[in-house]
Design an enzyme around this catalytic site. Structure first.
Site, PDB file in Angstrom:
ATOM      1  N   LYS A 118       1.350  25.827 -55.238  1.00  0.00           N
ATOM      2  CA  LYS A 118       2.699  26.612 -55.556  1.00  0.00           C
ATOM      3  C   LYS A 118       3.337  27.270 -56.655  1.00  0.00           C
ATOM      4  CE  LYS A 118       7.767  24.461 -55.229  1.00  0.00           C
ATOM      5  NZ  LYS A 118       8.698  23.704 -54.801  1.00  0.00           N
ATOM      6  N   HIS A 176     -25.830  33.396 -18.547  1.00  0.00           N
ATOM      7  CA  HIS A 176     -24.277  33.403 -18.638  1.00  0.00           C
ATOM      8  C   HIS A 176     -23.684  31.650 -18.557  1.00  0.00           C
ATOM      9  CE1 HIS A 176     -24.982  37.630 -18.859  1.00  0.00           C
ATOM     10  NE2 HIS A 176     -25.768  37.406 -17.925  1.00  0.00           N
TER      11      HIS A 176
END
Length: 516
Positions: free
Chosen positions: A136, A277
């Site tokens: 922070k 595929h």
């Protein structure tokens, strides 16, 4: 004023060297517990946290850094005169560097036999509080949670006398990624301990990057591969690559499809699965793995080219010789014999993946996820196949024992064929597969076209019911003798009547296997 650094790490990689460098740069080192001992033992002067707070560690070390003398030193904004006045009045020294990584919660819960009490004890409290505070106040404090960042910090301190704002901002971002993953793991572990539904009102997921990909489905798309955190040893991310270049995005997706199919067979009989595929294109069993592979290849020698093959037995020399005759992207197997490796590694580009538990079934309750624009679809993975007691013969003719065996074989394949999907099989070998069509009759016509003369005497599996009798009529014309399908159409009677007229046996499973 002397600079101050707080060091307290679970992962002590590089921490001693980092502390020595900081000391040489004039930093006061503040530490506690095992980190303090390791640094002191290396000859670095250490100030204890209790020496600063004036309060002893207590509750078995659960409380030590949660004190204003520490947190005010981290959170004080240097460009805020009021902050600096207050900490001076309170006798608080600013803290400029915070290097902390957290109690090993992940490592703890991944251990066999870990108890709830052990897991709870490895939930860090003070560490997350300090690093979040430092993040922070990133403009004034360099916060490090990853040992790989020690060098960057030291290099910048030596070169410029301070850590750049760009680096501090990046390090602050890593803190919140670190704590977000940490808390997500805790929440997930506790949810599972309670036996709660995985479909919570708020879903937070955490994964670890395995690798960056060269590109995604297409060269213009960026991509990466992430691993789910857990102990699963039957998934692609657990495989060991023995040979070949890095896996691509499409390789991983297709290989996962091969693993899905092979798990349906387990280890009961030798089986070879060829995938292209993400759809199965040739699947067969055999007396041994060599025969199984040859039969899978013969099922569709065109589609297998450039495909992926998964086997549930060790790859031996004879099988490797056959595989080396064509171009395959990947071979996945529990193991490879020395001779097989010598044969296959002569092919530069083939990827060889070793995964001993590849045919082990996925655990029930495993989640399946699909990203859609603006959201995420989550469901239980389809780990069911069929319920034997629900199978119902709806035609006058019952299937023969051989037809029944082939029907169950075909059902395993069609489950992993994109919808609308059709699988034709004979003698535990696929004959033709029709994947991913917008209507079922076209899927069947494709499967029949692929199968050619072999279709006669085969059986058919459909992933979902027949809305019309056209599939049964096409099956009769092609010489298909038996059908397995879920049933459930309002026009089932039309299909049953057509099957009876054709002398085709038809089973209803009562279970659908859509795969989109």
């Amino acid at each position: 004023m002397k600079k101050r650094a707080v060091l307290s790490v679970s992962d002590k990689s590089g921490i001693v060297e980092f502390a020595k460098e900081l000391e040489a740069l004039g930093y006061e080192i503040v530490s506690t517990g095992g980190t303090a001992r390791a640094i002191r033992d290396a000859g670095v002067k250490v100030t204890g946290v209790s020496d600063i707070t004036g309060f002893p560690e207590c509750l078995d070390g659960r409380v030590k850094t949660l004190h204003p003398k520490i947190h005010a030193g981290i959170l004080a904004m240097r460009n805020n005169p009021e902050h600096m006045k207050q900490i001076e009045e309170l006798g608080v020294t600013p803290i400029d560097i915070v290097a902390i990584n957290l109690y090993p919660f992940k490592q703890t819960i991944l251990k066999d036999g870990v108890t709830l009490a052990e897991a709870i004890e490895n939930i860090d409290i003070g560490g997350p509080t300090m690093i979040r505070a430092a993040a922070k106040n990133w403009q004034d404090v360099a916060v490090i949670v990853d040992p790989k960042d020690y060098k960057t910090v030291i290099d910048e301190l030596k070169a410029n006398g301070e850590v750049s704002k760009e680096t501090k901002f990046r390090l602050a971002g890593k803190v919140f990624e670190h704590t977000a993953q940490y808390d997500a793991l805790i929440a997930d572990y506790l949810r599972k301990q309670r036996g709660d539904s995985p479909f919570a009102d708020s879903l937070t997921l955490t994964f670890e990057k395995v690798q960056d990909m060269r590109y995604g489905e297409n060269p213009h798309q960026k991509a990466a591969f992430y691993r789910e955190i857990g102990k699963a040893d039957n998934v692609l991310s657990a495989a060991k690559q023995l040979h070949g270049k890095e896996l691509s995005y499409n390789n991983i997706n297709d290989a996962n499809g091969a693993l899905d199919v092979i798990k349906e067979f387990g280890y009961d009989t030798p089986v070879a699965v060829a995938v292209k595929h993400a759809n199965p294109c040739g699947v067969a069993t055999g007396a041994d793995i060599h025969e199984a592979y040859l039969r899978a290849y013969e099922a569709d020698p065109v589609s297998i080219f450039g495909g992926i093959v998964a086997l549930n037995r060790e790859v031996d020399a004879a099988t490797a010789e056959e595989m080396a005759k064509i171009f395959l992207e990947i071979i996945i197997a529990p193991s490879f014999s020395k001779e097989a490796l010598e044969i296959l590694t002569k092919k530069k580009n083939i990827r060889l993946l070793e995964l001993p538990n590849l045919a082990k079934a996925n655990a029930k309750g495993t989640l399946d996820m699909k990203k859609v624009a603006g959201g995420l679809l989550v469901q239980e993975l389809d780990t069911e196949l069929l319920n034997e007691e629900d199978i119902k013969c709806v035609t006058k003719r019952q299937p023969t024992a051989k037809e029944l065996e082939d029907l169950k074989f075909a059902w395993k394949i069609v489950k992993h064929t994109k919808s609308n999907g059709i699988a034709l099989a004979k003698d535990n070998q696929t004959v033709g597969i029709g994947p991913g069509q917008t209507n079922r009759i076209t899927a069947l016509e494709l499967a029949i076209k692929y199968g050619g003369d072999k279709v006669k005497g085969s059986v058919m599996a459909s992933d979902a019911f027949f809305p019309f009798s056209d599939c049964v009529e096409a099956a009769q014309k092609a010489g298909i003798t038996a059908i397995i399908q879920p049933g459930g159409s309002i026009r089932d009677e039309d299909s049953i009547k057509a099957a009876d007229e054709a002398g085709i046996a038809m089973l209803f499973t009562g279970m659908r296997h859509f795969k989109h």
